[in-house]
Design a protein around this motif. Structure first.
Motif, PDB file in Angstrom:
ATOM      1  N   ARG A  93       6.259  -7.754 -14.220  1.00 16.16           N
ATOM      2  CA  ARG A  93       7.341  -7.819 -13.227  1.00 16.16           C
ATOM      3  C   ARG A  93       7.748  -9.251 -12.896  1.00 16.16           C
ATOM      4  NH1 ARG A  93       6.764  -4.193  -8.115  1.00 16.16           N
ATOM      5  NH2 ARG A  93       5.510  -5.992  -7.488  1.00 16.16           N
ATOM      6  N   ASP A 102       6.617 -10.692  -9.376  1.00 14.71           N
ATOM      7  CA  ASP A 102       5.221 -10.885  -8.990  1.00 14.71           C
ATOM      8  C   ASP A 102       4.840 -12.309  -8.596  1.00 14.71           C
ATOM      9  OD1 ASP A 102       4.893  -8.229  -9.283  1.00 14.71           O
ATOM     10  OD2 ASP A 102       3.635  -8.307 -11.072  1.00 14.71           O
ATOM     11  N   TYR A 153       9.344 -11.523   3.776  1.00 15.89           N
ATOM     12  CA  TYR A 153       9.466 -10.225   4.439  1.00 15.89           C
ATOM     13  C   TYR A 153      10.106 -10.456   5.802  1.00 15.89           C
ATOM     14  CZ  TYR A 153       6.119  -8.904   0.833  1.00 15.89           C
ATOM     15  OH  TYR A 153       5.491  -8.698  -0.367  1.00 15.89           O
ATOM     16  N   THR A 172      10.365  -6.125   1.155  1.00 16.06           N
ATOM     17  CA  THR A 172       9.966  -5.032   2.040  1.00 16.06           C
ATOM     18  C   THR A 172       8.588  -4.524   1.643  1.00 16.06           C
ATOM     19  OG1 THR A 172      12.264  -4.465   2.400  1.00 16.06           O
ATOM     20  CG2 THR A 172      10.665  -2.766   2.909  1.00 16.06           C
ATOM     21  N   PHE A 186       8.394   4.308   1.598  1.00 15.79           N
ATOM     22  CA  PHE A 186       7.909   5.670   1.340  1.00 15.79           C
ATOM     23  C   PHE A 186       8.680   6.719   2.127  1.00 15.79           C
ATOM     24  CE2 PHE A 186       4.180   2.738   1.401  1.00 15.79           C
ATOM     25  CZ  PHE A 186       4.088   2.575   0.029  1.00 15.79           C
ATOM     26  N   GLN A 226      11.389  -1.459  -2.274  1.00 18.95           N
ATOM     27  CA  GLN A 226      10.291  -1.630  -1.317  1.00 18.95           C
ATOM     28  C   GLN A 226       8.993  -1.809  -2.086  1.00 18.95           C
ATOM     29  OE1 GLN A 226      12.298   1.475  -1.030  1.00 18.95           O
ATOM     30  NE2 GLN A 226      13.756   0.045  -0.144  1.00 18.95           N
ATOM     31  N   GLY A 227       9.127  -2.299  -3.309  1.00 21.70           N
ATOM     32  CA  GLY A 227       7.938  -2.513  -4.135  1.00 21.70           C
ATOM     33  C   GLY A 227       8.026  -1.840  -5.494  1.00 21.70           C
ATOM     34  N   PHE A 284      -3.678 -10.061 -11.538  1.00 20.07           N
ATOM     35  CA  PHE A 284      -2.950  -9.103 -10.681  1.00 20.07           C
ATOM     36  C   PHE A 284      -1.607  -8.753 -11.313  1.00 20.07           C
ATOM     37  CE2 PHE A 284      -4.482  -8.141  -6.239  1.00 20.07           C
ATOM     38  CZ  PHE A 284      -5.790  -8.507  -6.464  1.00 20.07           C
ATOM     39  N   LYS A 285      -0.936  -9.759 -11.837  1.00 14.22           N
ATOM     40  CA  LYS A 285       0.365  -9.517 -12.465  1.00 14.22           C
ATOM     41  C   LYS A 285       0.191  -8.658 -13.717  1.00 14.22           C
ATOM     42  CE  LYS A 285       4.390 -11.867 -14.344  1.00 14.22           C
ATOM     43  NZ  LYS A 285       5.160 -13.094 -14.469  1.00 14.22           N
ATOM     44  N   HIS A 315      -0.572  -4.986 -12.952  1.00 12.65           N
ATOM     45  CA  HIS A 315       0.305  -4.317 -11.973  1.00 12.65           C
ATOM     46  C   HIS A 315      -0.497  -3.939 -10.730  1.00 12.65           C
ATOM     47  CE1 HIS A 315       3.771  -2.408 -10.402  1.00 12.65           C
ATOM     48  NE2 HIS A 315       3.539  -1.180 -10.789  1.00 12.65           N
ATOM     49  N   LEU A 369      -0.055  -5.042  -7.831  1.00  7.71           N
ATOM     50  CA  LEU A 369       0.723  -5.129  -6.595  1.00  7.71           C
ATOM     51  C   LEU A 369       2.054  -4.434  -6.816  1.00  7.71           C
ATOM     52  CD1 LEU A 369       2.510  -8.561  -6.298  1.00  7.71           C
ATOM     53  CD2 LEU A 369       1.116  -7.985  -8.271  1.00  7.71           C
ATOM     54  N   GLN A 370       2.552  -3.841  -5.747  1.00  7.92           N
ATOM     55  CA  GLN A 370       3.898  -3.276  -5.786  1.00  7.92           C
ATOM     56  C   GLN A 370       4.735  -3.985  -4.728  1.00  7.92           C
ATOM     57  OE1 GLN A 370       4.004   1.056  -6.079  1.00  7.92           O
ATOM     58  NE2 GLN A 370       2.311   1.043  -7.512  1.00  7.92           N
ATOM     59  N   CYS A 371       4.589  -3.581  -3.472  1.00 10.88           N
ATOM     60  CA  CYS A 371       5.396  -4.252  -2.447  1.00 10.88           C
ATOM     61  C   CYS A 371       4.878  -5.651  -2.155  1.00 10.88           C
ATOM     62  CB  CYS A 371       5.443  -3.431  -1.167  1.00 10.88           C
ATOM     63  SG  CYS A 371       3.950  -3.514  -0.159  1.00 10.88           S
ATOM     64  N   GLY A 372       3.595  -5.887  -2.413  1.00 11.69           N
ATOM     65  CA  GLY A 372       3.031  -7.219  -2.246  1.00 11.69           C
ATOM     66  C   GLY A 372       2.584  -7.549  -0.833  1.00 11.69           C
ATOM     67  N   PHE A 373       2.714  -6.625   0.088  1.00 12.32           N
ATOM     68  CA  PHE A 373       2.402  -6.952   1.478  1.00 12.32           C
ATOM     69  C   PHE A 373       0.890  -7.084   1.711  1.00 12.32           C
ATOM     70  CE2 PHE A 373       2.457  -6.534   6.120  1.00 12.32           C
ATOM     71  CZ  PHE A 373       3.546  -7.317   6.435  1.00 12.32           C
ATOM     72  N   THR A 405      -1.153  -8.008  -0.663  1.00 12.68           N
ATOM     73  CA  THR A 405      -1.689  -8.763  -1.799  1.00 12.68           C
ATOM     74  C   THR A 405      -2.452 -10.020  -1.380  1.00 12.68           C
ATOM     75  OG1 THR A 405       0.123  -7.885  -3.091  1.00 12.68           O
ATOM     76  CG2 THR A 405      -1.058  -9.759  -4.027  1.00 12.68           C
ATOM     77  N   ARG A 421      -1.188   0.486   0.404  1.00 15.98           N
ATOM     78  CA  ARG A 421      -0.549   1.799   0.487  1.00 15.98           C
ATOM     79  C   ARG A 421       0.228   2.115  -0.790  1.00 15.98           C
ATOM     80  NH1 ARG A 421      -1.673   6.507   2.965  1.00 15.98           N
ATOM     81  NH2 ARG A 421      -0.046   7.267   4.370  1.00 15.98           N
ATOM     82  N   CYS A 422       0.361   1.129  -1.685  1.00 16.15           N
ATOM     83  CA  CYS A 422       1.248   1.322  -2.840  1.00 16.15           C
ATOM     84  C   CYS A 422       0.536   1.656  -4.142  1.00 16.15           C
ATOM     85  CB  CYS A 422       2.060   0.060  -3.104  1.00 16.15           C
ATOM     86  SG  CYS A 422       3.196  -0.420  -1.813  1.00 16.15           S
ATOM     87  N   THR A 423      -0.565   0.974  -4.429  1.00 14.02           N
ATOM     88  CA  THR A 423      -1.058   0.960  -5.814  1.00 14.02           C
ATOM     89  C   THR A 423      -2.077   2.031  -6.150  1.00 14.02           C
ATOM     90  OG1 THR A 423      -2.894  -0.512  -5.276  1.00 14.02           O
ATOM     91  CG2 THR A 423      -0.805  -1.554  -5.911  1.00 14.02           C
TER      92      THR A 423
END
Ligand code: FES
Ligand code: FES
Lengths: 816, 166
Positions: free
Chosen positions: A22, A25, A35, A253, A257, A507-508, B99-100, B103, B105-109, B111, B143-145
């Motif tokens: 990605r 990242d 954010y 964000t 969800f 949002q991810g 991490f990259k 994958h 991380l998704q939203c990264g919050f 991370t 909450r994402c991965t």
């Protein structure tokens, strides 16, 4: 109607399908993500709310005198201060039987759930605003708290005077000869399923930052939202701002969800207060507020009943879905979508069931309003359908695979009883592949041996079909008149680099990466030459929202059309430059070449340069625009499918259920980026495991929420999250760009059913079957003693009477 | 005993990401507030402010600490590291690369918190087992991965770092 924007020009795949790392990242890994709460505007003030401490009460007095005198406090508003500016947010879902409700921005006269915003305070800092909130006196007279949806739906004490009967939606429909199916059934099974109340709980809570510039009469609103364009529309509809004077900005964000697919009172209040104070104002809620008031989800009471012939083929299904809707419709999703979707959309699933009948209801209660969370309505419906399928299998002594194989739709296209056409799918193959992945005979052996050793293993499966890419086609299939509106803008510079702007923000989910993959293939240029702006501002392309597993499909459809328009320009000029026919021009690897004569070529960058700066290379009559905004939508619904199998182990000493392994099968057509697809599966399934085993919002008997921190509301952590094995099937869509289908919700849609089926398989030696989630250790300890709090379904005669259906023989048999 | 009022300020001497400086902080501020609001180091996130989610994890004298539960004043005399300190020049560290690659991380919050907890782990135990990774990181919420890729990333990073160190 076949509009041009339903068209998907063909794409030669090169980057599509690759596991591209990605591009988002590096920024997010180095702390450089921006954010909402990382953004500050010079001179900003901070907002905080006094929220209702009571589930239901009349407001007698609000005393703000001490708080107003606190140094650093600049504004205190109660409902009286804003009444003339906004009459609240009315919402109504367009399904039959939904009644409108209006959510006030600040509670007026009456508070209706614990956590409801009552007073807004704006101060120099969040800390001072919080201090001021503590100094505000709120006198309430208690009103009866309406907390049981099964009681409130029948009338009685009123939760919200706007709906004196406590009904947020009530409707019914019947397709095919359901009575015949039940009257002639050899077997009837039925059960009442109750998935608990949960919250999406994104790691980043809700928030916004409003900056009104009086000199230019412009409003900027940064908001952590999944539907920024809809937020902008609401600034007009609810507050009267001109949309052209508003910009809604979506920063990075931290998850949504579904929770951030609403418009919240707090988000409407900040622009009003900013305009009033002529200062930027930031509001960021804390976790307690998020759990109290950020919208709740998924709690329903679903009664489902199958009629089956002697072999076990299901001939009819009846469903009653009742959602515990909370105090208001949360705009725009409303409490109604949840139960309507369960009843109207999910009951037949992947099964060839010729008749369906359903009743759906939403009960207004004094709880936080029900909102969207991944798999709205689909989760509860899939839970009921898939778990009752296991009940039927148990009754007939058939394996969970065999009972599903017997009932699965054998060929396509298939039309369900409602008349919705499913063009394609790998529904049978999903069941076969799952069985092979879990190695069923080996599992049975291991399970039997484990039982001898006092260990209780369970296997649960769940298969699903999901609406992929919520679109106009999907709404029309359900008889609704609304449409979706989404666009993308693609622009190629004179040096051949490309900017893509999508109306759908992330949002991810990685739109920056996947949309670049799509654009690269349409234009034949490198992935690196493309920069994607995924909906960061409403100044860019338009979007109806990143919801309903739609962004991958809809945004790529828009990007495909917009990029294709540029492609046509490139092809026209390249053909002229290479003296060949347009039909023979191939765009690939940054070059335009002539098919069959690869030495005859020119770089795409040179073609772009010619379009911008060299008229002599143009064909006659050429129009040189290199920036296109295009819409895309579908006229037909589109569906992805798949399934999950889970192996769990129940610890008989503690009642704790551990998920040992998950096997997932996903068919979302052509995948743009399999790594991202797999990320969506794992994330969604683990949320489903949370819903299945741990997460539960609990109200006490007075309507106080007792789960207001992550200590009490337990989302899954690493130690309880299983390893995955994922298998992909590929049944491309015929209508989307490159055959992609949406899949963002599938994990949470189907995982809870697999959890409950696995739990019940583990419980088999104890002779108990659970119908309620989460399967907490307490519930499991009771179940192992044969104690299951099983409530029978309401009789159909009663449901029909409420729904205004002609009463008749139900043909139901009471179940054990 | 003296009491502090909401407007009290305290001077501390703190090293943040290798730079030592004397700063004046609000007595009531948490270390997370100070890092984010005063130092503008916004890579450290707040997911709960209740000490549960781990999003705010930073390193204090090498130990993973929840900056939402630590007062800014407690930074006095300490050395603090945040996510902004992990990358090397303009390239990602092996842990960030992993991490990259996985994958994770998704939203990264979440991370930054995971990276800091994992950094503490790998600095004290360069070759952790899978169970040790799970043990060390189960106080961080994502909450994402669904976590599997985070475990894989940390194990992979430990191998890469081990190889690089020969
Ligand atoms: S923000 Fe500190 S632990 Fe959650
Ligand atoms: S990547 Fe979103 S919370 Fe972990």
């Amino acid at each position: 109607m076949d509009n041009p924007h339903f068209n998907s020009p063909p794409i030669t795949r090169n980057m599509i399908g690759k596991r591209v790392p990605r591009s988002e990242d590096a920024k997010l890994l180095t702390g450089r993500g921006r954010y909402l709460n990382d953004i500050d505007v010079e001179g900003q003030l901070h907002a905080c709310f006094v929220r209702s401490p009571a589930a239901h009460g009349r407001i007698l007095k609000i005393d703000t005198s001490v708080a107003s005198a606190l140094p650093g406090v600049h504004l205190i508003w109660t409902s009286a201060d804003i009444e003339s500016q906004c009459a609240g947010m009315e919402a109504q879902f367009s399904a039959d039987g939904c009644l409108p409700m209006t959510m006030p921005l600040l509670a007026k006269d009456v508070v209706r759930y614990v956590g409801e915003p009552v007073v807004l305070v704006v101060a120099d800092s969040r800390a001072v605003a919080e201090d001021a909130c503590d100094l505000i006196g709120l006198d309430l007279e208690d009103l009866e708290a309406v907390l049981d949806p099964r009681a409130s739906i029948q009338g009685g004490p009123v939760a919200n005077g706007e709906r004196p009967d406590n009904v947020g939606i009530r409707g019914h429909a019947s397709f095919g000869d359901v009575d015949e199916a039940f009257n002639n059934a050899a077997h009837v099974v039925s059960a009442l399923y109750h998935p608990g109340r949960v919250a999406a709980a994104p790691m980043e809570t809700r928030g916004c930052l409003a900056d009104y510039d009086w000199a230019q009469d412009r409003l900027k609103l940064w908001v952590s939202a999944q539907m920024p364009h809809y937020v902008k529309l609401c600034l007009n509809l609810y507050l009267g701002f001109d949309e052209s004077r508003c910009e809604v900005i979506s920063p990075d964000t931290g998850g949504g969800f579904g929770q951030k697919a609403h418009v919240f009172p707090e988000e409407m209040l900040m622009p009003l207060a900013s305009k009033h104070l002529r200062s930027p104002i930031k509001w960021v809620e804390d976790r307690r507020e998020n759990l109290l008031a950020g919208s709740h989800a998924h709690e329903q009471f679903v009664t489902i009943e199958y009629a089956a012939n002697a072999d076990g083929r299901i001939t009819g299904v009846r469903t009653h879905a009742l959602v515990d809707g909370g105090a208001y419709h949360m705009p725009p999703q409303t409490m109604a979508v949840e139960s309507w979707c369960t009843a109207a959309v999910t009951p037949t699933g992947v099964y060839d069931i010729p008749a369906t009948e359903y009743v759906y209801e939403a009960a207004v209660t004094n709880k936080c309003p029900m909102g969207a969370y991944r798999g709205v309505g689909y989760m509860a419906g899939t839970l009921a359908r898939e778990c009752l399928m296991d009940d039927l299998g148990r009754k007939l002594n058939m394996s969970p695979f065999d009972i599903r194989r017997l009932n699965v739709v054998p060929e396509f296209p298939w039309t369900n009883p409602q008349g919705i056409v499913f063009d394609e799918g790998s529904w049978l193959e999903t069941i076969n592949v799952l069985e092979e992945m879990v190695d069923y005979p080996a599992f049975l052996k291991r399970q039997a041996e484990a039982r001898k050793a006092g260990k209780y293993l369970g296997l649960g499966i769940s298969v699903f079909v999901e609406s992929s890419g919520e679109s106009t086609g999907m709404l029309k299939a359900h008889g609704m008149h609304e449409i979706y509106h989404d666009t993308a803008t693609v622009k190629m510079d004179s040096s051949g680099s490309v900017t893509v702007t999508s109306g759908l923000n992330s949002q991810g989910q990685g739109h920056e990466t996947t949309l670049a993959q799509v654009a690269a293939d349409v234009l034949g240029v490198s992935f690196e030459s493309i920069v994607v702006d995924a909906g960061t501002s409403t100044k860019g392309a338009y979007g109806s929202g990143t919801v309903g597993s739609r962004a991958g499909v809809i945004a790529s459809g828009c990007v495909n059309r917009a990029a294709y328009a540029i492609r046509e320009k490139l092809v026209a000029v390249a053909a002229n430059m290479l003296e060949s026919s347009e039909d023979d021009i191939v765009l690939e690897n940054g070059m335009a070449s002539v098919a069959g004569a690869p030495e005859s070529q020119v770089s795409i960058a040179d073609v772009a340069m010619a379009i911008y700066w060299d008229e002599s290379l143009w064909p006659v009559g050429f129009e040189p625009e290199m920036e296109f905004t295009k819409a895309w939508d579908t006229s037909r619904p589109m569906f992805s499918n798949g399934g999950h199998a889970m192996i769990v182990e129940l610890d008989p000493a503690t009642g704790f259920v551990n998920v040992e392994q998950v096997f997932s099968v996903e068919d979302c057509g052509v995948m743009i980026n399999p790594t991202i697809v797999e990320g969506q599966i794992r994330g969604g399934v683990v949320q489903g495991i949370g819903l299945g085993l741990f997460e539960q919002l609990v109200y006490d008997k007075d309507g106080n929420l007792s789960t207001t921190s992550f200590l009490d509301y337990q989302t899954p952590t690493m130690d309880v999250s299983p390893p995955f094995e994922i298998r992909h099937l590929e049944t491309p869509s015929k209508i989307s760009a490159s055959g992609v289908k949406g899949m963002g919700e599938s994990g949470l849609i189907a995982a809870p059913a697999a959890v409950l089926n696995a739990v019940n398989d583990a419980l088999a030696p104890f002779g108990s079957v659970l119908y309620e989630l989460p399967a907490t250790p307490e519930k499991m300890m009771r179940a192992m003693q044969g104690l299951v709090d099983l409530e029978g379904p309401e009789p159909w005669s009663k449901l029909w009477e409420r729904a205004g259906v002609e009463p008749r023989e139900s043909g139901s048999m009471e179940t054990a | 005993m003296t009491s502090t009022s909401s407007s009290d300020r305290i001077e501390i001497d703190v090293e943040i990401n290798g730079r030592r400086r004397a700063v004046v902080v609000n007595a009531r501020d948490t270390l997370a507030d100070h890092l984010r609001n005063d130092q503008k180091l916004t890579g450290t996130k707040l997911g709960c402010e209740q000490g549960v989610c781990g999003a705010c994890t930073i390193l204090m004298d090498g130990a993973a600490v929840r900056s939402c539960l630590t007062l800014a004043a407690q930074g006095d005399g300490r050395s603090i590291r945040t996510v902004e300190d992990l990358s090397e020049g303009s390239s990602l560290s092996p842990l960030q690369e992993a991490f990259k690659k996985h994958h994770a991380l998704q939203c990264g919050f979440c991370t930054a918190g995971f990276l800091m907890s994992a950094t503490e782990l790998l600095e004290s135990n360069p070759s952790p087992t899978r169970d040790e990774v799970v043990e060390a990181l189960s106080g961080n919420f994502c909450r994402c991965t669904g976590y599997q890729t985070i475990v894989a990333a940390v194990l992979d990073a430990s191998e890469q770092i081990g190889n690089a160190n020969g």
